[in-house]
Design a protein around this motif. Sequence first.
Motif, PDB file in Angstrom:
ATOM      1  N   MET A  27      54.320  23.941  83.697  1.00 23.70           N
ATOM      2  CA  MET A  27      53.410  23.875  82.561  1.00 23.70           C
ATOM      3  C   MET A  27      52.536  22.623  82.586  1.00 23.70           C
ATOM      4  SD  MET A  27      55.521  25.363  79.323  1.00 23.70           S
ATOM      5  CE  MET A  27      57.226  25.109  79.775  1.00 23.70           C
ATOM      6  N   SER A  28      52.916  21.628  83.377  1.00 22.32           N
ATOM      7  CA  SER A  28      52.123  20.396  83.414  1.00 22.32           C
ATOM      8  C   SER A  28      50.780  20.604  84.110  1.00 22.32           C
ATOM      9  CB  SER A  28      52.903  19.281  84.100  1.00 22.32           C
ATOM     10  OG  SER A  28      53.038  19.538  85.486  1.00 22.32           O
ATOM     11  N   ILE A  29      50.660  21.623  84.928  1.00 15.73           N
ATOM     12  CA  ILE A  29      49.408  21.923  85.627  1.00 15.73           C
ATOM     13  C   ILE A  29      48.427  22.604  84.676  1.00 15.73           C
ATOM     14  CG2 ILE A  29      48.360  23.149  87.575  1.00 15.73           C
ATOM     15  CD1 ILE A  29      50.263  21.008  88.538  1.00 15.73           C
ATOM     16  N   PHE A  30      48.866  23.673  84.022  1.00 18.23           N
ATOM     17  CA  PHE A  30      48.062  24.356  83.009  1.00 18.23           C
ATOM     18  C   PHE A  30      49.010  25.091  82.088  1.00 18.23           C
ATOM     19  CE2 PHE A  30      48.463  27.480  86.390  1.00 18.23           C
ATOM     20  CZ  PHE A  30      48.731  28.661  85.713  1.00 18.23           C
ATOM     21  N   GLY A  31      48.543  25.355  80.881  1.00 15.33           N
ATOM     22  CA  GLY A  31      49.389  26.033  79.909  1.00 15.33           C
ATOM     23  C   GLY A  31      48.570  26.864  78.951  1.00 15.33           C
ATOM     24  N   LEU A  32      49.241  27.397  77.967  1.00  9.90           N
ATOM     25  CA  LEU A  32      48.589  28.229  76.963  1.00  9.90           C
ATOM     26  C   LEU A  32      48.038  27.363  75.836  1.00  9.90           C
ATOM     27  CD1 LEU A  32      51.149  31.143  76.552  1.00  9.90           C
ATOM     28  CD2 LEU A  32      48.886  31.265  77.577  1.00  9.90           C
ATOM     29  N   ALA A  33      46.882  27.738  75.355  1.00  8.92           N
ATOM     30  CA  ALA A  33      46.291  27.057  74.203  1.00  8.92           C
ATOM     31  C   ALA A  33      45.993  28.072  73.110  1.00  8.92           C
ATOM     32  CB  ALA A  33      45.019  26.330  74.630  1.00  8.92           C
ATOM     33  N   LEU A  34      46.819  29.093  73.030  1.00  5.80           N
ATOM     34  CA  LEU A  34      46.630  30.150  72.042  1.00  5.80           C
ATOM     35  C   LEU A  34      47.415  29.832  70.773  1.00  5.80           C
ATOM     36  CD1 LEU A  34      47.168  33.233  74.380  1.00  5.80           C
ATOM     37  CD2 LEU A  34      44.994  32.313  73.576  1.00  5.80           C
ATOM     38  N   ALA A  35      46.875  30.264  69.638  1.00  4.38           N
ATOM     39  CA  ALA A  35      47.627  30.147  68.393  1.00  4.38           C
ATOM     40  C   ALA A  35      48.925  30.941  68.552  1.00  4.38           C
ATOM     41  CB  ALA A  35      46.804  30.698  67.236  1.00  4.38           C
ATOM     42  N   ASN A  36      49.973  30.447  67.951  1.00  5.11           N
ATOM     43  CA  ASN A  36      51.293  31.091  67.999  1.00  5.11           C
ATOM     44  C   ASN A  36      51.894  31.151  69.399  1.00  5.11           C
ATOM     45  OD1 ASN A  36      51.428  31.677  65.197  1.00  5.11           O
ATOM     46  ND2 ASN A  36      50.070  33.404  65.527  1.00  5.11           N
ATOM     47  N   SER A  37      51.498  30.237  70.293  1.00  2.00           N
ATOM     48  CA  SER A  37      52.146  30.221  71.598  1.00  2.00           C
ATOM     49  C   SER A  37      53.333  29.258  71.561  1.00  2.00           C
ATOM     50  CB  SER A  37      51.165  29.839  72.712  1.00  2.00           C
ATOM     51  OG  SER A  37      50.705  28.523  72.560  1.00  2.00           O
ATOM     52  N   LEU A  38      54.355  29.608  72.298  1.00  2.00           N
ATOM     53  CA  LEU A  38      55.562  28.795  72.403  1.00  2.00           C
ATOM     54  C   LEU A  38      55.878  28.574  73.867  1.00  2.00           C
ATOM     55  CD1 LEU A  38      57.784  30.674  69.775  1.00  2.00           C
ATOM     56  CD2 LEU A  38      56.700  28.442  69.483  1.00  2.00           C
ATOM     57  N   ASN A  39      56.580  27.504  74.145  1.00  2.00           N
ATOM     58  CA  ASN A  39      56.959  27.186  75.513  1.00  2.00           C
ATOM     59  C   ASN A  39      58.434  26.809  75.552  1.00  2.00           C
ATOM     60  OD1 ASN A  39      54.089  25.977  74.879  1.00  2.00           O
ATOM     61  ND2 ASN A  39      54.047  26.688  76.975  1.00  2.00           N
ATOM     62  N   PHE A  40      59.239  27.651  76.190  1.00  2.00           N
ATOM     63  CA  PHE A  40      60.636  27.324  76.477  1.00  2.00           C
ATOM     64  C   PHE A  40      60.892  27.759  77.908  1.00  2.00           C
ATOM     65  CE2 PHE A  40      61.250  29.760  72.272  1.00  2.00           C
ATOM     66  CZ  PHE A  40      60.883  28.702  71.466  1.00  2.00           C
ATOM     67  N   PRO A  41      61.538  26.925  78.712  1.00  3.86           N
ATOM     68  CA  PRO A  41      61.924  27.384  80.048  1.00  3.86           C
ATOM     69  C   PRO A  41      62.815  28.625  79.929  1.00  3.86           C
ATOM     70  CG  PRO A  41      62.187  25.012  79.864  1.00  3.86           C
ATOM     71  CD  PRO A  41      61.893  25.523  78.484  1.00  3.86           C
ATOM     72  N   ALA A  42      62.744  29.501  80.885  1.00  4.61           N
ATOM     73  CA  ALA A  42      63.468  30.777  80.844  1.00  4.61           C
ATOM     74  C   ALA A  42      64.947  30.607  80.531  1.00  4.61           C
ATOM     75  CB  ALA A  42      63.292  31.519  82.168  1.00  4.61           C
ATOM     76  N   ASN A  43      65.573  29.577  81.098  1.00  4.34           N
ATOM     77  CA  ASN A  43      67.008  29.405  80.892  1.00  4.34           C
ATOM     78  C   ASN A  43      67.359  28.883  79.499  1.00  4.34           C
ATOM     79  OD1 ASN A  43      65.996  26.812  81.358  1.00  4.34           O
ATOM     80  ND2 ASN A  43      67.828  26.142  82.431  1.00  4.34           N
ATOM     81  N   GLN A  44      66.346  28.592  78.665  1.00  2.00           N
ATOM     82  CA  GLN A  44      66.606  28.103  77.315  1.00  2.00           C
ATOM     83  C   GLN A  44      66.149  29.078  76.224  1.00  2.00           C
ATOM     84  OE1 GLN A  44      64.817  24.213  76.981  1.00  2.00           O
ATOM     85  NE2 GLN A  44      65.901  23.444  78.773  1.00  2.00           N
ATOM     86  N   VAL A  45      65.579  30.186  76.596  1.00  2.00           N
ATOM     87  CA  VAL A  45      65.024  31.123  75.612  1.00  2.00           C
ATOM     88  C   VAL A  45      66.086  31.651  74.665  1.00  2.00           C
ATOM     89  CG1 VAL A  45      63.908  33.371  75.303  1.00  2.00           C
ATOM     90  CG2 VAL A  45      63.038  31.777  77.010  1.00  2.00           C
ATOM     91  N   VAL A  46      67.258  32.005  75.172  1.00  2.00           N
ATOM     92  CA  VAL A  46      68.267  32.628  74.320  1.00  2.00           C
ATOM     93  C   VAL A  46      69.154  31.628  73.584  1.00  2.00           C
ATOM     94  CG1 VAL A  46      68.267  34.824  75.555  1.00  2.00           C
ATOM     95  CG2 VAL A  46      69.836  33.007  76.248  1.00  2.00           C
ATOM     96  N   GLU A  47      68.822  30.349  73.632  1.00  2.00           N
ATOM     97  CA  GLU A  47      69.548  29.372  72.822  1.00  2.00           C
ATOM     98  C   GLU A  47      69.196  29.625  71.355  1.00  2.00           C
ATOM     99  OE1 GLU A  47      68.648  25.467  74.311  1.00  2.00           O
ATOM    100  OE2 GLU A  47      69.593  25.896  76.243  1.00  2.00           O
ATOM    101  N   ALA A  48      70.172  29.462  70.485  1.00  2.00           N
ATOM    102  CA  ALA A  48      70.018  29.813  69.069  1.00  2.00           C
ATOM    103  C   ALA A  48      68.801  29.165  68.432  1.00  2.00           C
ATOM    104  CB  ALA A  48      71.284  29.446  68.300  1.00  2.00           C
ATOM    105  N   GLU A  49      68.570  27.893  68.684  1.00  2.00           N
ATOM    106  CA  GLU A  49      67.427  27.217  68.053  1.00  2.00           C
ATOM    107  C   GLU A  49      66.085  27.757  68.551  1.00  2.00           C
ATOM    108  OE1 GLU A  49      68.756  24.463  71.455  1.00  2.00           O
ATOM    109  OE2 GLU A  49      69.763  25.588  69.894  1.00  2.00           O
ATOM    110  N   ASN A  50      66.023  28.227  69.777  1.00  2.00           N
ATOM    111  CA  ASN A  50      64.780  28.806  70.291  1.00  2.00           C
ATOM    112  C   ASN A  50      64.583  30.233  69.793  1.00  2.00           C
ATOM    113  OD1 ASN A  50      64.078  26.438  71.582  1.00  2.00           O
ATOM    114  ND2 ASN A  50      65.062  27.033  73.494  1.00  2.00           N
ATOM    115  N   LEU A  51      65.647  31.003  69.735  1.00  2.00           N
ATOM    116  CA  LEU A  51      65.537  32.358  69.184  1.00  2.00           C
ATOM    117  C   LEU A  51      65.063  32.308  67.733  1.00  2.00           C
ATOM    118  CD1 LEU A  51      68.735  34.130  70.575  1.00  2.00           C
ATOM    119  CD2 LEU A  51      66.360  34.509  71.274  1.00  2.00           C
TER     120      LEU A  51
END
Length: 105
Positions: A27-51
């Motif tokens: 994500m340091s190279i380029f990322g999303l600049a859309l409203a309502n965009s979120l960024n979590f690495p794949a291995n952290q998506v299902v963590e309770a705080e991210n869900l």
Amino acid sequence: MSPAAFVEVTKAGKKMVALDIRTPAEMSIFGLALANSLNFPANQVVEAENLAKLLTDKPIVVLCKSGACATAVDAALRHAGFDNVKSLKGGFKGLSAYMDPVEVI
């Protein structure tokens, strides 16, 4: 979701959550600049705080570099009870190939 459909939904201003699951290094190279965009690495998506951050009243579109990891996270989110999830076919590579280099959303 195809890159064409993703661009169409974005340009139309339709509500969705774009979930970028790439690593911080990617994500340091380029990322999303859309409203309502979120960024979590794949291995952290299902963590309770991210869900808890994922909105259930809007479609969720999962994005990664090539689409492979997004498909796996899409399945994991569906298994966790999210029923309005799609993955971007071809990931950022597919989106870049679809879009003209000078086109701005």
